[in-house]
Design a protein around this motif. Structure first.
Motif, PDB file in Angstrom:
ATOM      1  N   VAL A  95      32.361 111.773  18.909  1.00 30.29           N
ATOM      2  CA  VAL A  95      32.822 112.115  17.563  1.00 30.29           C
ATOM      3  C   VAL A  95      34.320 111.847  17.498  1.00 30.29           C
ATOM      4  CG1 VAL A  95      33.027 113.898  15.795  1.00 30.29           C
ATOM      5  CG2 VAL A  95      31.056 113.875  17.334  1.00 30.29           C
ATOM      6  N   ALA A  96      34.712 111.027  16.541  1.00 30.04           N
ATOM      7  CA  ALA A  96      36.124 110.705  16.352  1.00 30.04           C
ATOM      8  C   ALA A  96      36.461 110.848  14.874  1.00 30.04           C
ATOM      9  CB  ALA A  96      36.439 109.294  16.824  1.00 30.04           C
ATOM     10  N   GLY A  97      37.283 111.847  14.535  1.00 26.89           N
ATOM     11  CA  GLY A  97      37.671 112.065  13.145  1.00 26.89           C
ATOM     12  C   GLY A  97      36.513 112.470  12.271  1.00 26.89           C
ATOM     13  N   GLY A  98      35.567 113.166  12.828  1.00 28.28           N
ATOM     14  CA  GLY A  98      34.418 113.610  12.074  1.00 28.28           C
ATOM     15  C   GLY A  98      33.324 112.575  11.928  1.00 28.28           C
ATOM     16  N   ASN A  99      33.502 111.400  12.502  1.00 21.92           N
ATOM     17  CA  ASN A  99      32.498 110.332  12.434  1.00 21.92           C
ATOM     18  C   ASN A  99      31.908 110.089  13.823  1.00 21.92           C
ATOM     19  OD1 ASN A  99      33.024 109.842   9.672  1.00 21.92           O
ATOM     20  ND2 ASN A  99      34.764 108.525  10.208  1.00 21.92           N
ATOM     21  N   TRP A 100      30.621 109.889  13.840  1.00 22.75           N
ATOM     22  CA  TRP A 100      29.921 109.639  15.098  1.00 22.75           C
ATOM     23  C   TRP A 100      29.994 108.157  15.454  1.00 22.75           C
ATOM     24  CZ3 TRP A 100      27.607 112.784  18.673  1.00 22.75           C
ATOM     25  CH2 TRP A 100      27.481 114.140  18.346  1.00 22.75           C
ATOM     26  N   ALA A 101      30.164 107.915  16.741  1.00 22.35           N
ATOM     27  CA  ALA A 101      30.145 106.553  17.278  1.00 22.35           C
ATOM     28  C   ALA A 101      29.313 106.558  18.552  1.00 22.35           C
ATOM     29  CB  ALA A 101      31.554 106.043  17.560  1.00 22.35           C
ATOM     30  N   VAL A 102      28.588 105.481  18.758  1.00 24.28           N
ATOM     31  CA  VAL A 102      27.689 105.357  19.909  1.00 24.28           C
ATOM     32  C   VAL A 102      28.186 104.209  20.780  1.00 24.28           C
ATOM     33  CG1 VAL A 102      25.329 104.927  20.670  1.00 24.28           C
ATOM     34  CG2 VAL A 102      25.747 106.280  18.610  1.00 24.28           C
ATOM     35  N   TYR A 103      28.260 104.462  22.101  1.00 23.31           N
ATOM     36  CA  TYR A 103      28.737 103.468  23.051  1.00 23.31           C
ATOM     37  C   TYR A 103      27.732 103.332  24.193  1.00 23.31           C
ATOM     38  CZ  TYR A 103      33.130 104.700  20.687  1.00 23.31           C
ATOM     39  OH  TYR A 103      34.095 104.975  19.744  1.00 23.31           O
ATOM     40  N   LEU A 104      27.858 102.194  24.871  1.00 22.92           N
ATOM     41  CA  LEU A 104      27.104 102.020  26.107  1.00 22.92           C
ATOM     42  C   LEU A 104      27.731 102.884  27.191  1.00 22.92           C
ATOM     43  CD1 LEU A 104      26.572  98.132  26.143  1.00 22.92           C
ATOM     44  CD2 LEU A 104      24.789  99.876  25.909  1.00 22.92           C
ATOM     45  N   LYS A 105      26.899 103.645  27.877  1.00 21.20           N
ATOM     46  CA  LYS A 105      27.438 104.463  28.956  1.00 21.20           C
ATOM     47  C   LYS A 105      27.931 103.603  30.110  1.00 21.20           C
ATOM     48  CE  LYS A 105      26.332 108.359  31.937  1.00 21.20           C
ATOM     49  NZ  LYS A 105      25.300 109.355  32.367  1.00 21.20           N
ATOM     50  N   ASP A 106      27.223 102.540  30.405  1.00 17.47           N
ATOM     51  CA  ASP A 106      27.616 101.601  31.454  1.00 17.47           C
ATOM     52  C   ASP A 106      27.819 100.236  30.814  1.00 17.47           C
ATOM     53  OD1 ASP A 106      28.136 100.244  33.763  1.00 17.47           O
ATOM     54  OD2 ASP A 106      26.136 100.460  34.622  1.00 17.47           O
ATOM     55  N   SER A 107      29.062  99.936  30.501  1.00 15.51           N
ATOM     56  CA  SER A 107      29.337  98.690  29.785  1.00 15.51           C
ATOM     57  C   SER A 107      29.058  97.460  30.624  1.00 15.51           C
ATOM     58  CB  SER A 107      30.804  98.673  29.322  1.00 15.51           C
ATOM     59  OG  SER A 107      31.677  98.790  30.444  1.00 15.51           O
ATOM     60  N   GLU A 108      29.021  97.590  31.926  1.00 18.34           N
ATOM     61  CA  GLU A 108      28.759  96.454  32.805  1.00 18.34           C
ATOM     62  C   GLU A 108      27.315  96.441  33.321  1.00 18.34           C
ATOM     63  OE1 GLU A 108      31.595  96.494  35.924  1.00 18.34           O
ATOM     64  OE2 GLU A 108      33.321  96.145  34.610  1.00 18.34           O
ATOM     65  N   GLY A 109      26.503  97.297  32.806  1.00 20.46           N
ATOM     66  CA  GLY A 109      25.110  97.350  33.232  1.00 20.46           C
ATOM     67  C   GLY A 109      24.325  96.151  32.742  1.00 20.46           C
TER      68      GLY A 109
END
Length: 236
Positions: A95-109
């Protein structure tokens, strides 16, 4: 005085039926029938020209339609196996500034590549099995059967792809991130990034079926029977 000369009798005209023809065997010479037209008992004798070319076009089309449907239904099993065996891609929400964002936990996977690779390997295996089964069931082959095998494999791949996506995690990753909470790992939706993997099944099926037909399929009869040398009667 000498008696008047009597004109010689006219020559006997032979009909076309009295012309001498070399008999092929004793039965044909005795019965007066042309050789190869009937057997010794008067029954018609079938030669190489009487052989049929296989089932009619309607029957071939029916068999092709059944084959396409049966092969396509195999996509259900492929979809289940793909959903079960494909690696999971871990995601994490923030959560950044009240907005949800989704990321890869393992960017090199490499889990995303593994998802596509699993589908491709399974599709190749299903293509090989379907080609072998179709060849064993109907060795004669034919163009409609080959087209049905390719079409069924493509339809089965599409069915497996959509079924796997439906069985996998939900597509709304933001809702998932909110439901599990910030910083908690969850699985990404099942996706097929390389759409070319959909062609793996029909490609493998066609290649293997053509190879099996070329090596073990029935051979076409010779266009003409082998010529037998003619030996006159009494020749050694």
């Amino acid at each position: 005085m000498s008696a008047p000369l009597t004109p010689p009798p006219p020559p006997h005209e032979h009909s076309a039926q009295d012309a001498w023809q070399p008999p092929s065997d004793g039965s044909a010479a005795a019965s007066g029938r042309p050789a190869g037209k009937s057997g010794p008992a008067g029954r018609p004798r079938h030669g190489w020209w009487d052989e049929q070319d296989g089932p009619g076009m309607k029957k071939e089309l029916r068999e092709a339609a059944v084959t396409a449907v049966a092969v396509a239904l195999g996509g259900v099993l492929l979809g289940v196996l793909w959903w079960w065996l494909a690696p999971r891609v871990p995601l994490v929400g923030d959560v950044a500034g009240g907005n949800w964002a989704v990321y890869l936990k393992d960017s090199e996977g490499e889990q995303g590549i593994g998802v596509d690779g699993t589908f491709t390997l399974l599709a190749l295996g299903f293509g090989a099995v379907s080609a072998l089964v179709v060849f064993l069931v109907r060795r004669r082959g034919g163009v409609p059967l080959v087209v049905a095998l390719a079409a069924g494999g493509l339809l089965g791949s599409v069915l497996a792809w959509r079924l796997g996506v439906w069985l996998g995690p939900a597509q709304d990753v933001i809702a998932q991130a909110r439901s599990v909470g910030e910083g908690v790992t969850f699985d990404a939706p099942l996706r097929l990034s390389a759409k070319g993997a959909l062609l793996a099944w029909p490609f493998a099926a066609l290649m293997l079926h053509l190879g099996l037909t070329a090596m073990f399929g029935p051979r076409d009869p010779e266009p003409f029977p082998p010529a037998e040398p003619y030996l006159p009667r009494g020749a050694a």
